[in-house]
Design a protein around this motif. Structure first.
Motif, PDB file in Angstrom:
ATOM      1  N   THR A 195       0.011   1.697  -5.193  1.00 48.48           N
ATOM      2  CA  THR A 195       1.189   2.176  -4.452  1.00 48.48           C
ATOM      3  C   THR A 195       1.194   3.699  -4.380  1.00 48.48           C
ATOM      4  N   LYS A 196       0.060   4.303  -4.705  1.00 50.72           N
ATOM      5  CA  LYS A 196      -0.037   5.762  -4.726  1.00 50.72           C
ATOM      6  C   LYS A 196      -0.677   6.248  -3.423  1.00 50.72           C
ATOM      7  N   VAL A 197      -0.125   7.311  -2.861  1.00 50.45           N
ATOM      8  CA  VAL A 197      -0.687   7.895  -1.635  1.00 50.45           C
ATOM      9  C   VAL A 197      -1.980   8.622  -2.001  1.00 50.45           C
ATOM     10  N   SER A 198      -3.119   8.189  -1.445  1.00 50.96           N
ATOM     11  CA  SER A 198      -4.405   8.786  -1.768  1.00 50.96           C
ATOM     12  C   SER A 198      -4.565  10.138  -1.087  1.00 50.96           C
ATOM     13  N   SER A 199      -5.593  10.872  -1.508  1.00 47.61           N
ATOM     14  CA  SER A 199      -5.838  12.194  -0.917  1.00 47.61           C
ATOM     15  C   SER A 199      -6.179  12.079   0.568  1.00 47.61           C
ATOM     16  N   GLU A 200      -6.848  10.976   0.975  1.00 44.95           N
ATOM     17  CA  GLU A 200      -7.146  10.797   2.392  1.00 44.95           C
ATOM     18  C   GLU A 200      -5.857  10.594   3.190  1.00 44.95           C
ATOM     19  N   ASN A 201      -4.925   9.820   2.608  1.00 41.66           N
ATOM     20  CA  ASN A 201      -3.659   9.573   3.304  1.00 41.66           C
ATOM     21  C   ASN A 201      -2.767  10.807   3.325  1.00 41.66           C
ATOM     22  N   GLU A 202      -2.944  11.717   2.358  1.00 35.45           N
ATOM     23  CA  GLU A 202      -2.160  12.952   2.366  1.00 35.45           C
ATOM     24  C   GLU A 202      -2.431  13.756   3.634  1.00 35.45           C
ATOM     25  N   ALA A 203      -3.690  13.825   4.037  1.00 33.68           N
ATOM     26  CA  ALA A 203      -4.031  14.558   5.252  1.00 33.68           C
ATOM     27  C   ALA A 203      -3.406  13.884   6.490  1.00 33.68           C
ATOM     28  N   ILE A 204      -3.406  12.515   6.487  1.00 39.70           N
ATOM     29  CA  ILE A 204      -2.811  11.782   7.620  1.00 39.70           C
ATOM     30  C   ILE A 204      -1.306  12.059   7.691  1.00 39.70           C
ATOM     31  N   LEU A 205      -0.637  12.003   6.529  1.00 34.73           N
ATOM     32  CA  LEU A 205       0.804  12.204   6.517  1.00 34.73           C
ATOM     33  C   LEU A 205       1.190  13.654   6.800  1.00 34.73           C
ATOM     34  N   SER A 206       0.300  14.600   6.485  1.00 33.32           N
ATOM     35  CA  SER A 206       0.563  16.004   6.842  1.00 33.32           C
ATOM     36  C   SER A 206       0.608  16.164   8.355  1.00 33.32           C
ATOM     37  N   SER A 207      -0.294  15.426   9.066  1.00 32.34           N
ATOM     38  CA  SER A 207      -0.295  15.457  10.529  1.00 32.34           C
ATOM     39  C   SER A 207       0.985  14.825  11.084  1.00 32.34           C
ATOM     40  N   GLY A 226       2.430  -9.544   7.868  1.00 26.16           N
ATOM     41  CA  GLY A 226       1.332  -8.802   8.468  1.00 26.16           C
ATOM     42  C   GLY A 226       0.305  -8.387   7.428  1.00 26.16           C
ATOM     43  N   ASP A 227      -0.549  -7.440   7.795  1.00 27.63           N
ATOM     44  CA  ASP A 227      -1.605  -6.962   6.892  1.00 27.63           C
ATOM     45  C   ASP A 227      -0.970  -6.276   5.697  1.00 27.63           C
ATOM     46  N   ALA A 228      -1.086  -6.881   4.505  1.00 27.92           N
ATOM     47  CA  ALA A 228      -0.404  -6.365   3.326  1.00 27.92           C
ATOM     48  C   ALA A 228      -0.984  -5.044   2.840  1.00 27.92           C
ATOM     49  N   SER A 249      -1.453   4.528  10.995  1.00 35.04           N
ATOM     50  CA  SER A 249      -1.052   3.692   9.855  1.00 35.04           C
ATOM     51  C   SER A 249      -1.641   4.269   8.565  1.00 35.04           C
ATOM     52  N   VAL A 250      -1.028   3.935   7.436  1.00 35.96           N
ATOM     53  CA  VAL A 250      -1.482   4.393   6.121  1.00 35.96           C
ATOM     54  C   VAL A 250      -2.010   3.182   5.354  1.00 35.96           C
ATOM     55  N   SER A 251      -3.251   3.262   4.864  1.00 36.47           N
ATOM     56  CA  SER A 251      -3.882   2.124   4.186  1.00 36.47           C
ATOM     57  C   SER A 251      -3.805   2.308   2.671  1.00 36.47           C
ATOM     58  N   PHE A 252      -3.627   1.185   1.961  1.00 35.71           N
ATOM     59  CA  PHE A 252      -3.629   1.169   0.497  1.00 35.71           C
ATOM     60  C   PHE A 252      -4.691   0.183   0.031  1.00 35.71           C
ATOM     61  N   LYS A 253      -5.321   0.519  -1.112  1.00 39.92           N
ATOM     62  CA  LYS A 253      -6.367  -0.341  -1.655  1.00 39.92           C
ATOM     63  C   LYS A 253      -5.819  -1.172  -2.802  1.00 39.92           C
ATOM     64  N   GLY A 254      -6.238  -2.457  -2.863  1.00 42.93           N
ATOM     65  CA  GLY A 254      -5.851  -3.341  -3.956  1.00 42.93           C
ATOM     66  C   GLY A 254      -4.353  -3.445  -4.092  1.00 42.93           C
ATOM     67  N   SER A 255      -3.840  -3.192  -5.311  1.00 45.49           N
ATOM     68  CA  SER A 255      -2.398  -3.248  -5.561  1.00 45.49           C
ATOM     69  C   SER A 255      -1.828  -1.850  -5.764  1.00 45.49           C
ATOM     70  N   LEU A 301       5.695  -5.295  -3.526  1.00 40.25           N
ATOM     71  CA  LEU A 301       4.591  -4.348  -3.369  1.00 40.25           C
ATOM     72  C   LEU A 301       4.711  -3.584  -2.064  1.00 40.25           C
ATOM     73  N   SER A 302       5.067  -4.297  -0.989  1.00 40.32           N
ATOM     74  CA  SER A 302       5.223  -3.662   0.318  1.00 40.32           C
ATOM     75  C   SER A 302       6.342  -2.633   0.293  1.00 40.32           C
ATOM     76  N   SER A 303       7.481  -2.954  -0.359  1.00 39.19           N
ATOM     77  CA  SER A 303       8.616  -2.028  -0.418  1.00 39.19           C
ATOM     78  C   SER A 303       8.245  -0.758  -1.177  1.00 39.19           C
ATOM     79  N   ARG A 304       7.496  -0.906  -2.267  1.00 41.68           N
ATOM     80  CA  ARG A 304       7.118   0.281  -3.043  1.00 41.68           C
ATOM     81  C   ARG A 304       6.147   1.167  -2.271  1.00 41.68           C
ATOM     82  N   ARG A 305       5.297   0.571  -1.444  1.00 39.14           N
ATOM     83  CA  ARG A 305       4.389   1.376  -0.626  1.00 39.14           C
ATOM     84  C   ARG A 305       5.158   2.137   0.458  1.00 39.14           C
ATOM     85  N   VAL A 306       6.149   1.470   1.049  1.00 38.83           N
ATOM     86  CA  VAL A 306       6.995   2.140   2.048  1.00 38.83           C
ATOM     87  C   VAL A 306       7.703   3.329   1.407  1.00 38.83           C
TER      88      VAL A 306
END
Length: 365
Positions: free
Chosen positions: A282-294, A354-356, A274-280, A324-329
């Motif tokens: 909608t930007k993919v963080s550098s930590e999530n970039e490594a997850i999505l590369s995998s 679910g977990d927003a 899963s990919v986690s977002f902080k607060g509000s 907010l959920s749609s923009r993160r997707v």
């Protein structure tokens, strides 16, 4: 005539010294008339037989003080160098003299200060007091005195400055540099043609596109070192073994030799994080970039498998949460498609309670 050297100006860290310590040295001409009380009231030499010189010195001094008549009727001994200067006894010394001394003054106001000074006069003569120490003693006489001085600075303060020893010689320059009043300084001009935050004189790549991330030298960043700058790279982190890359920065990863003949994994058995977002955000963080590369590597190895991208609008599914959920997707899909080169047709979007704060990735039926 004395020359005075102020030592207070060595305290450059003080704008206005409150204490002035000085030394002095100079030249003077001294005139002295020296007489001695050598004869008693009868005009004959004193007879000291009545004085007991075996007692303490203070007692001897007291007896001698009472013994003399203090007439000072006779010229002091000399060595042939006393001159007549019009005084009645015609027994004056005319001598060159050296003056040395030191003093300290305390500033009360710009107009007034109090000082204490010690001054020594050296006439280079052993007969100043009419007595010589002898042929084997070459020391000369001198005299000194201590004075308390009350010093007043005269003049119109609007036209005259106070004595310069009360002024730090660097104070004017310091004040001008800190807050210029007389200097006219030109406004600094630091052109930056491409607007990347690095001035042209230091910019090694002065034509980077607007918004392109650059390093401290103004050169467009290339995070994975594949030769395609980040602002053009659709696969931001390409493993070394997947290079060289195409013009979009997308590499082609070879199948491991050990697995060429192994049957591909069934899509339903694939596991995605899963990919986690902080607060509000909608930007993919550098930590999530490594997850999505995998995730992208797994999808490249299984080109027939699609992926379900699920966002969560929170437990109550409020309208703001759904947006907010749609923009993160969309952010997750955009990264996998634009940066990792995965075909958009392989993604299926959905929003559920679910977990927003997370976006889940699962294999699609």
């Amino acid at each position: 005539m004395d020359f005075i050297a102020s030592l207070s100006n060595i305290l450059f860290y003080k704008a206005q010294p409150k204490i002035n310590w000085y030394v002095l040295g100079g030249y003077g001409v001294m005139l002295a008339d020296v007489d001695v009380d050598a004869l008693n009231e009868q005009g004959s030499a004193y007879n000291y037989s009545s004085i007991d010189f075996g007692r303490k010195k203070k007692d001897i001094r007291k007896d001698l003080k009472d013994f003399y008549d203090r007439k000072y009727e006779q010229n002091a001994p000399n060595q042939g160098n006393r001159v007549q200067i019009g005084r009645k006894d015609e027994n004056q010394l005319l001598r060159h003299a050296l003056n040395v001394g030191t003093g300290i003054a305390f500033k009360v106001s710009k107009r007034f200060n109090i000082g204490v000074e010690e001054k020594i006069t050296l006439p280079f003569d052993d007969y100043l007091d009419g007595y010589t120490a002898g042929a084997y003693d070459k020391s000369n006489d001198f005299f000194s005195y201590t004075s308390v001085r009350l010093n007043f600075n005269l003049g119109n303060s609007s036209k005259r400055v106070e004595p310069l020893w009360w002024v730090n010689p660097l104070d004017f320059a310091y004040n001008e540099l800190n807050s210029p009043r007389r200097m006219k300084l030109p406004a600094p001009v630091l052109p930056d043609a491409d607007g990347d935050g690095v001035t042209d004189q230091f910019d090694r790549e002065p034509n980077t596109p607007a918004g392109a991330p650059v390093d401290s030298h103004g050169v467009a960043k290339d995070t994975d070192g594949d030769g395609v700058p980040d602002y053009k790279d659709k696969q931001l982190i390409t493993p070394t073994y997947c290079q060289p890359v195409d013009a979009d920065g997308v590499g082609k990863c070879p199948d491991p030799e050990c697995c060429n003949n192994i049957k591909k994994t069934d899509c339903a058995s694939l596991m995605f994080p899963s990919v986690s977002f902080k607060g509000s955000s909608t930007k993919v963080s550098s930590e999530n970039e490594a997850i999505l590369s995998s995730v992208a590597n797994t999808l490249r190895s299984n080109p027939s498998c699609n992926i379900l991208v699920t966002g969560h609008a929170g437990a109550k599914g409020k309208k703001g949460g759904v947006d907010l959920s749609s923009r993160r997707v969309d952010a997750v899909i955009d990264y996998l498609a634009d940066k990792q080169g995965i075909d958009r047709g392989r993604f299926i979007k959905q929003n559920t309670p679910g977990d927003a704060g997370t976006v889940d990735l699962n294999p699609a039926n």
